[in-house]
Design an enzyme around this catalytic site. Structure first.
Site, PDB file in Angstrom:
ATOM      1  N   ARG A 180      21.846   9.700 -20.441  1.00  0.00           N
ATOM      2  CA  ARG A 180      20.437   9.911 -20.838  1.00  0.00           C
ATOM      3  C   ARG A 180      19.709   8.628 -21.172  1.00  0.00           C
ATOM      4  NH1 ARG A 180      23.005  14.185 -23.211  1.00  0.00           N
ATOM      5  NH2 ARG A 180      22.604  16.140 -22.132  1.00  0.00           N
ATOM      6  N   LYS A 199       8.822   0.601 -12.527  1.00  0.00           N
ATOM      7  CA  LYS A 199       9.040   1.741 -11.629  1.00  0.00           C
ATOM      8  C   LYS A 199      10.453   1.658 -11.080  1.00  0.00           C
ATOM      9  CE  LYS A 199       4.525   2.216  -9.477  1.00  0.00           C
ATOM     10  NZ  LYS A 199       3.960   2.421  -8.135  1.00  0.00           N
ATOM     11  N   GLU A 246       3.188 -10.028  -0.783  1.00  0.00           N
ATOM     12  CA  GLU A 246       2.808  -9.458  -2.086  1.00  0.00           C
ATOM     13  C   GLU A 246       2.225 -10.546  -2.995  1.00  0.00           C
ATOM     14  OE1 GLU A 246       2.988  -6.186  -2.402  1.00  0.00           O
ATOM     15  OE2 GLU A 246       4.647  -5.466  -1.164  1.00  0.00           O
ATOM     16  N   LYS A 289       0.765  -9.153 -12.180  1.00  0.00           N
ATOM     17  CA  LYS A 289       1.276  -7.783 -12.227  1.00  0.00           C
ATOM     18  C   LYS A 289       1.471  -7.333 -13.674  1.00  0.00           C
ATOM     19  CE  LYS A 289       4.092  -4.244 -10.270  1.00  0.00           C
ATOM     20  NZ  LYS A 289       5.120  -3.805  -9.351  1.00  0.00           N
ATOM     21  N   ARG A 320      -4.290  -0.151 -11.502  1.00  0.00           N
ATOM     22  CA  ARG A 320      -3.004  -0.380 -10.860  1.00  0.00           C
ATOM     23  C   ARG A 320      -3.054  -0.023  -9.376  1.00  0.00           C
ATOM     24  NH1 ARG A 320       2.931   0.524 -13.682  1.00  0.00           N
ATOM     25  NH2 ARG A 320       4.143  -0.294 -11.956  1.00  0.00           N
ATOM     26  N   ASN A 335      -2.225  -1.617  -4.420  1.00  0.00           N
ATOM     27  CA  ASN A 335      -1.900  -1.023  -3.119  1.00  0.00           C
ATOM     28  C   ASN A 335      -2.734  -1.614  -1.985  1.00  0.00           C
ATOM     29  OD1 ASN A 335       0.115   0.759  -4.011  1.00  0.00           O
ATOM     30  ND2 ASN A 335      -1.445   2.147  -4.794  1.00  0.00           N
ATOM     31  N   HIS A 364      -1.608  -1.471   1.599  1.00  0.00           N
ATOM     32  CA  HIS A 364      -0.463  -0.565   1.661  1.00  0.00           C
ATOM     33  C   HIS A 364      -0.739   0.737   2.395  1.00  0.00           C
ATOM     34  CE1 HIS A 364       1.375  -3.436  -0.994  1.00  0.00           C
ATOM     35  NE2 HIS A 364       2.473  -2.733  -1.103  1.00  0.00           N
ATOM     36  N   HIS A 409       1.838   1.242   5.163  1.00  0.00           N
ATOM     37  CA  HIS A 409       2.788   2.357   5.182  1.00  0.00           C
ATOM     38  C   HIS A 409       2.721   3.118   6.490  1.00  0.00           C
ATOM     39  CE1 HIS A 409       3.252   2.567   0.530  1.00  0.00           C
ATOM     40  NE2 HIS A 409       4.208   1.858   1.073  1.00  0.00           N
ATOM     41  N   HIS A 436       8.567  -4.104   5.046  1.00  0.00           N
ATOM     42  CA  HIS A 436       7.467  -3.632   4.198  1.00  0.00           C
ATOM     43  C   HIS A 436       6.386  -4.709   4.019  1.00  0.00           C
ATOM     44  CE1 HIS A 436       5.326  -1.745   0.895  1.00  0.00           C
ATOM     45  NE2 HIS A 436       5.478  -2.866   0.204  1.00  0.00           N
TER      46      HIS A 436
HETATM   47  N1  LIG Z   1       9.915  -0.541  -8.194  1.00  0.00           N
HETATM   48  C1  LIG Z   1       8.844  -1.080  -7.636  1.00  0.00           C
HETATM   49  O1  LIG Z   1       7.799  -1.240  -8.249  1.00  0.00           O
HETATM   50  C2  LIG Z   1       8.937  -1.544  -6.222  1.00  0.00           C
HETATM   51  C3  LIG Z   1       7.929  -2.324  -5.684  1.00  0.00           C
HETATM   52  C4  LIG Z   1       8.076  -2.791  -4.384  1.00  0.00           C
HETATM   53  C5  LIG Z   1       9.205  -2.465  -3.653  1.00  0.00           C
HETATM   54  N2  LIG Z   1      10.167  -1.677  -4.200  1.00  0.00           N
HETATM   55  C6  LIG Z   1      11.392  -1.336  -3.460  1.00  0.00           C
HETATM   56  O2  LIG Z   1      12.078  -2.541  -3.181  1.00  0.00           O
HETATM   57  C7  LIG Z   1      12.882  -2.351  -2.037  1.00  0.00           C
HETATM   58  C8  LIG Z   1      12.776  -3.561  -1.144  1.00  0.00           C
HETATM   59  O3  LIG Z   1      13.212  -4.694  -1.860  1.00  0.00           O
HETATM   60  P1  LIG Z   1      13.672  -6.014  -1.118  1.00  0.00           P
HETATM   61  O4  LIG Z   1      12.663  -6.400  -0.115  1.00  0.00           O
HETATM   62  O5  LIG Z   1      14.048  -6.965  -2.163  1.00  0.00           O
HETATM   63  O6  LIG Z   1      14.907  -5.497  -0.270  1.00  0.00           O
HETATM   64  P2  LIG Z   1      16.493  -5.540  -0.474  1.00  0.00           P
HETATM   65  O7  LIG Z   1      16.868  -5.307  -1.868  1.00  0.00           O
HETATM   66  O8  LIG Z   1      17.056  -4.636   0.547  1.00  0.00           O
HETATM   67  O9  LIG Z   1      16.843  -7.045  -0.087  1.00  0.00           O
HETATM   68  C9  LIG Z   1      16.623  -7.495   1.232  1.00  0.00           C
HETATM   69  C10 LIG Z   1      17.901  -8.072   1.848  1.00  0.00           C
HETATM   70  O10 LIG Z   1      18.118  -9.373   1.324  1.00  0.00           O
HETATM   71  C11 LIG Z   1      19.454  -9.482   0.806  1.00  0.00           C
HETATM   72  N3  LIG Z   1      19.373 -10.429  -0.290  1.00  0.00           N
HETATM   73  C12 LIG Z   1      18.858 -10.199  -1.510  1.00  0.00           C
HETATM   74  N4  LIG Z   1      18.826 -11.328  -2.224  1.00  0.00           N
HETATM   75  C13 LIG Z   1      19.350 -12.303  -1.443  1.00  0.00           C
HETATM   76  C14 LIG Z   1      19.575 -13.687  -1.625  1.00  0.00           C
HETATM   77  N5  LIG Z   1      19.206 -14.310  -2.741  1.00  0.00           N
HETATM   78  N6  LIG Z   1      20.162 -14.368  -0.625  1.00  0.00           N
HETATM   79  C15 LIG Z   1      20.481 -13.743   0.540  1.00  0.00           C
HETATM   80  N7  LIG Z   1      20.278 -12.445   0.777  1.00  0.00           N
HETATM   81  C16 LIG Z   1      19.714 -11.727  -0.217  1.00  0.00           C
HETATM   82  C17 LIG Z   1      19.830  -8.074   0.436  1.00  0.00           C
HETATM   83  O11 LIG Z   1      21.219  -7.930   0.449  1.00  0.00           O
HETATM   84  C18 LIG Z   1      19.142  -7.286   1.546  1.00  0.00           C
HETATM   85  O12 LIG Z   1      19.956  -7.271   2.687  1.00  0.00           O
HETATM   86  C19 LIG Z   1      12.423  -1.061  -1.397  1.00  0.00           C
HETATM   87  O13 LIG Z   1      13.390  -0.069  -1.611  1.00  0.00           O
HETATM   88  C20 LIG Z   1      11.140  -0.727  -2.123  1.00  0.00           C
HETATM   89  O14 LIG Z   1      10.917   0.666  -2.230  1.00  0.00           O
HETATM   90  C21 LIG Z   1      10.051  -1.222  -5.467  1.00  0.00           C
HETATM   91 ZN   LIG Z   2       4.433  -3.511  -1.510  1.00  0.00          ZN
END
Ligand SMILES: NC(=O)c1ccc[n+]([C@@H]2O[C@H](COP(=O)([O-])OP(=O)(O)OC[C@H]3O[C@@H](n4cnc5c(N)ncnc54)[C@H](O)[C@@H]3O)[C@@H](O)[C@H]2O)c1
Ligand SMILES: [Zn+2]
Length: 379
Positions: free
Chosen positions: A125, A147, A189, A231, A246, A250, A253, A257, A271
């Protein structure tokens, strides 16, 4: 904190936390986290790419601070945010016999952050968690704002929680191993924050953006810091995304998307790449509506293209061979976006380079014609 490290405070009543930004933070994680831990026990969650690069160093730094660690590694990539993968992670976490004072540490990109953050929100929890974001996207976007969530067959991030970390450690050195395409996707971003409400930051990026991409240490740290500040400011004012503020984040986006969906959320379009093209489309649509000049829209395109981001539909991998959905299909994909309210498309448009606004009264026919023209122009 050392001279090179800067700290940003995210102000949230009772749950505020710091984002530390700078070099070498992976090796200082233990020392910096220790005062915040309810008990000297952490479970590190990482992925199969990041764990071999930084897992041992992170564990050693906790060790040195007298904190007991165990680690769990999940496959790299979005599939780890699937429901089944989440269930497996929860069982693996429980195998380690955590208690309410155990802290989870997310070491990785946005996937690991979203996954481990949601796991922390529901494990027993709720246990504390710390983010060690390792992609540019995670450092400037997903690790800030609280988030967390996972994916279902109904779409991405539809199951989750607003759950704030106790601390975020953005180590600028780890970006050196990040593939260039991932780095650029995160940069989209960064540019977004300038376009949304910080014209001076966009001016700065026009000068220093190429150095940020090339690996200039100081400039990189500054870009991350200014992005997190932007942010954090917006999140503090609107934690649960209840106002237009907020929603401005987007920008790019809605189009982005739709493009991601049209390419099957595949490696054809990351993305951030969809966001880059989406921001150019939003700027061009704003120009078409007379909100900004054509020259302003061209300025947005020029900067993103200069650093190496895709900015046109034809830049999408395989566009020439496989094409893309037609304008009607893209409109339908946009209508499916969860940001739709009462059947109307919400667009974030530009009133100036550095000032975005929420617009709910854009004529759908106008958007369709605009997309038709863009598709024809790219063909
Ligand atoms: N919570 C939020 O507010 C929010 C906002 C934007 C995106 N997201 C989420 O984030 C995700 C995308 O994140 P991302 O782009 O970081 O993708 P990811 O976590 O998949 O990382 C991208 C790739 O890079 C590799 N990697 C990570 N760090 C590395 C490093 N230092 N050196 C070498 N390789 C490395 C990872 O293993 C992966 O293969 C999505 O699921 C999206 O929905 C969430
Ligand atoms: Zn984004």
């Amino acid at each position: 904190m050392s001279a090179q490290t800067s700290a940003i405070r995210v102000d949230l009543a009772g749950r505020g936390y710091d984002i530390a930004i700078g070099p070498g933070l992976v090796d200082r994680a233990g020392e910096l986290s220790r005062p915040l831990l309810a008990a000297p026990r952490v479970i590190i969650v990482s992925d199969e790419t990041v764990a071999p690069l930084y897992g041992a160093r992170l564990a050693a730094s906790f060790d040195k601070a007298g904190v007991r660690t165990t680690s769990i590694t999940v496959p790299a990539g979005e599939s780890s945010k699937e429901f089944g993968a989440f269930g497996r992670l929860m069982n693996e976490l429980l195998d380690r016999r955590p208690d309410r004072k155990t802290t989870l540490v997310a070491l990785g990109g946005g996937v690991v952050g979203d996954l481990a953050g949601f796991a922390a929100a529901v494990l027993l929890r709720g246990v504390d968690f710390i983010q060690v974001p390792t992609t540019l996207l995670a450092q400037v976007d997903s690790s800030v704002g609280g988030k967390t969530g996972i994916n279902t067959r109904h779409g991405k991030n539809l199951v989750g929680a607003f759950y704030q970390p106790r601390l975020v450690l953005a180590d600028t050195d780890v970006l050196d191993t990040l593939p260039r395409r991932e780095l650029l996707a995160g940069y989209a971003e960064v540019a977004k924050y300038g376009l949304v409400d910080d014209p001076a930051f966009f001016d700065w990026l026009e000068i220093h953006g190429p150095a940020v991409i090339a690996g200039d240490r100081a400039r990189r740290a500054e870009a991350i810091e200014r992005s997190c500040l932007a942010k954090a400011r917006i999140v503090a004012a609107d934690e649960r995304e209840t106002t237009d503020l907020r929603a401005l984040l987007n920008l790019g986006h809605t189009f982005g998307h739709a493009l991601e969906a049209a390419t099957g959320f595949s490696d054809r379009l990351f993305h951030g790449e969809g966001v880059a093209i989406g921001m150019v489309l939003a700027a061009e649509l704003s120009a078409r509506l007379g909100m900004i000049s054509e020259a302003d829209a061209a300025r947005v395109e020029r900067h993103l293209a200069e650093v190496g981001l895709p900015t046109h539909l034809r830049d999408i991998a395989g566009f020439a061979q496989e094409g893309l959905a037609d304008a009607d299909a893209l409109m339908a994909l946009m209508a499916q976006d969860k940001k739709v309210r009462r059947g109307r498309l919400t667009f974030i448009l530009l009133e100036a380079v550095g000032r975005a606004v929420v617009s709910r009264d854009v004529e759908p026919a106008l958007v369709r014609d605009f997309l038709k023209a863009k598709l024809a122009e790219s063909a």
